[in-house]
Design an enzyme around this catalytic site. Structure first.
Site, mmCIF file in Angstrom:
data_model
loop_
_atom_site.group_PDB
_atom_site.id
_atom_site.type_symbol
_atom_site.label_atom_id
_atom_site.label_comp_id
_atom_site.label_asym_id
_atom_site.label_seq_id
_atom_site.Cartn_x
_atom_site.Cartn_y
_atom_site.Cartn_z
ATOM 1 N N SER A 151 -8.344 -3.346 4.460
ATOM 2 C CA SER A 151 -7.310 -4.362 4.285
ATOM 3 C C SER A 151 -7.534 -5.512 5.270
ATOM 4 O O SER A 151 -8.598 -6.132 5.238
ATOM 5 C CB SER A 151 -5.926 -3.716 4.431
ATOM 6 O OG SER A 151 -4.912 -4.565 3.991
ATOM 7 N N HIS A 169 -3.756 -0.359 -3.385
ATOM 8 C CA HIS A 169 -4.111 -0.815 -2.048
ATOM 9 C C HIS A 169 -3.686 0.251 -1.029
ATOM 10 O O HIS A 169 -2.591 0.804 -1.108
ATOM 11 C CB HIS A 169 -3.373 -2.128 -1.754
ATOM 12 C CG HIS A 169 -3.788 -2.772 -0.476
ATOM 13 N ND1 HIS A 169 -4.840 -3.668 -0.406
ATOM 14 C CD2 HIS A 169 -3.319 -2.659 0.789
ATOM 15 C CE1 HIS A 169 -4.977 -4.087 0.836
ATOM 16 N NE2 HIS A 169 -4.075 -3.479 1.579
ATOM 17 N N ASP A 195 -4.311 -3.370 -7.199
ATOM 18 C CA ASP A 195 -4.101 -4.036 -5.909
ATOM 19 C C ASP A 195 -3.928 -5.539 -6.120
ATOM 20 O O ASP A 195 -4.740 -6.167 -6.807
ATOM 21 C CB ASP A 195 -5.324 -3.765 -5.022
ATOM 22 C CG ASP A 195 -5.199 -4.308 -3.613
ATOM 23 O OD1 ASP A 195 -4.214 -5.008 -3.303
ATOM 24 O OD2 ASP A 195 -6.112 -4.025 -2.808
#
Length: 322
Positions: free
Chosen positions: A167, A289, A259
């Site tokens: 991320s 995600h 995501d």
């Protein structure tokens, strides 16, 4: 024409049902101030509901790395007590540049150490809103340069770097790779490993709207992360995709099909290939995600992570990127 609903794995659907039903304070400055009072070790214990245990290691040791704004705590993970000269993996944790820590992502870092059979140094970097952009990329670059030149402190002979993260940490891996391409460190970057990164904030992608709410990474949270971190969306020190990508080392990009950041990751893969950079890509179909740190809550996420790290192993083999 009726839009077809996206495929979602049954276990992911169950995970999201539980996640969305759980009361959660809004993501804002006051909430972050309260979160900062929780010891990192307690935050790590809270993660155990959805993430796997740390697992076996030969070395798990705290380090301190000098940074541009003060010392950066770090942690060395290695499945071997001793080893020959090798690359060292730098790992930058996710959390929107606002949350997360070495402790919350220790299990993921340890799994990377075992799967790649390389030492991993997981690095704390300054977080927003207390420290806005570019504090995080400044810290990430400084840590990479220090590790490249200070293997003796690790008890390791470092002959290369693998820059990795999930991320926000995947974003830092990319922008640090660009920085080291332009001004090399004491040893070369061998690989960039970006797990569902924010690759491009300079434009809007359809997946941001399609998966804005109900898929774990909500649009209000993303808006807060952006306002707290306050980056320049058109700078290559935040949006790697706006940079000239030529000359980067091999890159592994992982995305998830549900995501909001998916389309930016896909676009990055195409741009890397167009730039002549060796690139490998894995998309976790029907997943969300954050899956790499949800391996207890979403058991199939373990297979996705294994596939991503398998690509990284292959890309690190001599001649693989030739």
């Amino acid at each position: 024409m009726t839009e077809t609903a996206p495929f979602i794995r049954p276990e992911v659907a169950a995970f999201l049902t539980a996640f969305n039903a759980r009361p959660r304070p809004p993501m804002n400055d006051e909430g972050i101030r309260m979160m900062r009072q929780i010891p990192p070790e307690l935050m790590a214990q809270m993660m155990q509901e959805i993430e796997l245990p740390l697992g076996p290691l030969a070395i798990d040791r705290a380090l301190v790395i000098p940074g541009p704004g003060g010392d950066l705590p770090a942690r060395l993970f290695d499945a071997r007590a001793e080893r020959e000269p090798s690359p060292v993996v730098l790992f930058f944790h996710g959390g929107g540049f606002v949350t997360g820590s070495v402790a919350t992502h220790a299990s993921l870092a340890a799994e990377i150490a075992r799967a790649l059979d390389l030492p991993v140094v997981s690095v704390e970097y300054r977080l927003a809103p207390e420290h806005k952009w570019p504090a995080a990329p400044d810290d990430a670059e400084a840590a990479a340069r220090w590790i490249a030149a200070n293997g003796a402190v690790l008890g390791r002979e470092v002959d290369g770097l693998v820059l990795s993260g999930d991320s926000a940490g995947g974003t830092l891996a990319l922008v640090t790779g660009l920085a080291l391409r332009d001004r090399p460190a004491a040893c070369p970057a061998r690989l960039l490993l970006a797990i569902y990164p924010m690759a491009d904030a300079s434009r809007h992608y359809p997946s941001q709207q399609q998966f804005a709410d109900g898929y774990g990474l909500s649009s209000p949270d993303m808006a807060y992360y952006t306002s707290a971190y306050a980056p320049d969306p058109h700078s290559p020190r935040h949006s790697a995709l706006v940079a000239d990508l030529t000359g980067l080392p091999p890159v592994v990009v992982a995305t998830a099909s549900l995501d909001p950041l998916r389309d930016g990751g896909r676009a990055l893969v195409g741009a890397l290939a167009q730039a002549g950079v060796p690139v490998a890509f894995h998309e976790a179909r029907g997943s969300i995600h954050g899956y790499a740190t949800y391996r207890r809550g979403i058991p199939s996420a373990g297979a996705d992570l294994a596939a991503v790290l398998g690509l990284a192993r292959t890309m690190l083999e001599p001649g693989a990127a030739g």
